[in-house]
Design a protein around this motif. Structure first.
Motif, PDB file in Angstrom:
ATOM      1  N   LYS A 195      -1.699   5.120  11.749  1.00 36.51           N
ATOM      2  CA  LYS A 195      -1.225   4.060  10.877  1.00 36.51           C
ATOM      3  C   LYS A 195      -2.404   3.482  10.116  1.00 36.51           C
ATOM      4  N   ALA A 196      -2.343   3.589   8.798  1.00 38.28           N
ATOM      5  CA  ALA A 196      -3.434   3.102   7.955  1.00 38.28           C
ATOM      6  C   ALA A 196      -2.951   1.917   7.130  1.00 38.28           C
ATOM      7  N   PHE A 197      -3.771   0.889   7.078  1.00 36.18           N
ATOM      8  CA  PHE A 197      -3.548  -0.257   6.198  1.00 36.18           C
ATOM      9  C   PHE A 197      -4.682  -0.255   5.175  1.00 36.18           C
ATOM     10  N   ARG A 198      -4.391   0.240   3.992  1.00 38.14           N
ATOM     11  CA  ARG A 198      -5.414   0.424   2.956  1.00 38.14           C
ATOM     12  C   ARG A 198      -6.547   1.296   3.503  1.00 38.14           C
ATOM     13  N   ASP A 199      -7.743   0.722   3.642  1.00 36.27           N
ATOM     14  CA  ASP A 199      -8.873   1.556   4.073  1.00 36.27           C
ATOM     15  C   ASP A 199      -9.145   1.452   5.573  1.00 36.27           C
ATOM     16  N   LYS A 200      -8.253   0.802   6.326  1.00 35.95           N
ATOM     17  CA  LYS A 200      -8.453   0.648   7.762  1.00 35.95           C
ATOM     18  C   LYS A 200      -7.350   1.354   8.533  1.00 35.95           C
TER      19      LYS A 200
END
Length: 313
Positions: free
Chosen positions: A11-16
């Motif tokens: 699971k990615a939130f933008r670049d994290k």
């Protein structure tokens, strides 16, 4: 077949990346403790498993069935973060609202039984907005049990509970597992609470599974033993393997030799002296369970007790 399995869950939130190829396997009929620091990905994993959030990639399987994005399995009940409750309604009405949605037979009787089971009074008309955090957690657990799930996901269910309340919820979880064969996945920062009920643990760091370990393996890793620091550890290890065939002997990463069980320290010291190996330190020690998990969460290497029989890992 596992009750719950994740394969490469990301699971990615933008670049994290909150989850980074998480592989998790929960056998049916066990209580599985999910351990990790704040921000390690525990809640994110639970939200994806119970259908509250979609993943970027990877799979979630419930009883072998691959789940679609944001699909909630009817076999699964969950209490993740804040319980989904109506603050202006009393507990029984919150329960009835969900029971009627699920089509529960004899809904009011079933709701009353579950509230009593978690230590709340069905007849109390007090609004939930006036409840303490612990009471809200109890209501959330009762809501999760509606529908008689085979699998229960509990994210920090002991939050806000006093010692007596924590014990009653802990006993309830054990009873659900033993008597009703409910598989339970539970996360908690209170490691000593998990230690009392879990059959297996999964340790997460930075969204990845560091290690999955059974309670027996954890106890073995933390069990007491004799630690020996000497001038020639490799030679001493070979010597012990020859003279102590019934003892479990291993070498830790720092060159310290560990002999598990209850060895005769004076006899071992005499043996080393006879062979001309000088001893700089010898003492008995048991590893603290909390220290064991903290080391794993920090990414430190922890010796696997099943792989160090008579040799160096």
């Amino acid at each position: 077949m596992y009750a719950v399995e994740t394969i490469g869950l990301t699971k990615a939130f933008r670049d994290k990346r909150a989850l980074d190829s998480l592989d998790m396997r929960v056998p049916s009929g066990e209580i599985y403790g999910l351990v990790g620091r704040n921000g390690s990905g525990k809640s994110t994993a639970m939200k994806i498993i119970c259908g509250m959030m979609s993943s970027t990639s990877g799979e979630v399987r419930i009883q072998g069935e691959v789940m679609s994005a944001c699909e909630a399995s009817p076999r699964l009940g969950s209490l993740v973060e804040t319980p989904g409750i109506y603050p202006s309604l009393p507990a029984i009405e919150n329960m009835m609202s969900k029971a009627l949605t699920l089509g529960t037979v004899d809904a009011r009787h079933r709701c009353s039984d579950l509230l009593e089971m978690v230590g709340l009074e069905p007849a109390n008309r007090r609004k939930v907005e006036q409840y303490s955090m612990g009471m809200k957690q109890r209501l959330g657990l009762a809501l999760a049990l509606l529908g008689d799930p085979d699998i229960l996901l509990l994210d920090e269910p002991l939050n806000g509970l006093d010692p007596e309340g924590a014990r009653s919820i802990r006993d309830l979880i054990v009873d659900l597992n033993r008597v009703r064969k409910v598989t339970v996945i539970i996360s908690s920062h209170v490691l000593d609470q998990l230690e009392r009920i879990c059959h297996r643990y999964g340790v997460i760091k930075d969204g990845r599974m560091v290690k999955e370990i059974t309670s027996e393996e954890m106890e073995e890793a933390c069990r007491g033993g004799l630690l020996i620091s000497c001038s020639e550890p490799d030679r001493a290890l070979a010597l012990f393997s020859e003279h102590l065939p019934k003892m479990k002997v291993s070498m830790l990463p720092d060159g310290v030799i560990r002999i598990d069980g209850d060895p005769d320290a004076s006899a071992i010291g005499a043996l080393l002296m006879e062979k001309g190996i000088s001893v700089s330190d010898m003492h008995t020690a048991a590893r603290d369970v909390e220290e064991f998990f903290v080391d794993l969460m920090r990414g430190k290497t922890v010796v696997d007790p099943t792989c160090c029989k008579g040799g160096s890992c």
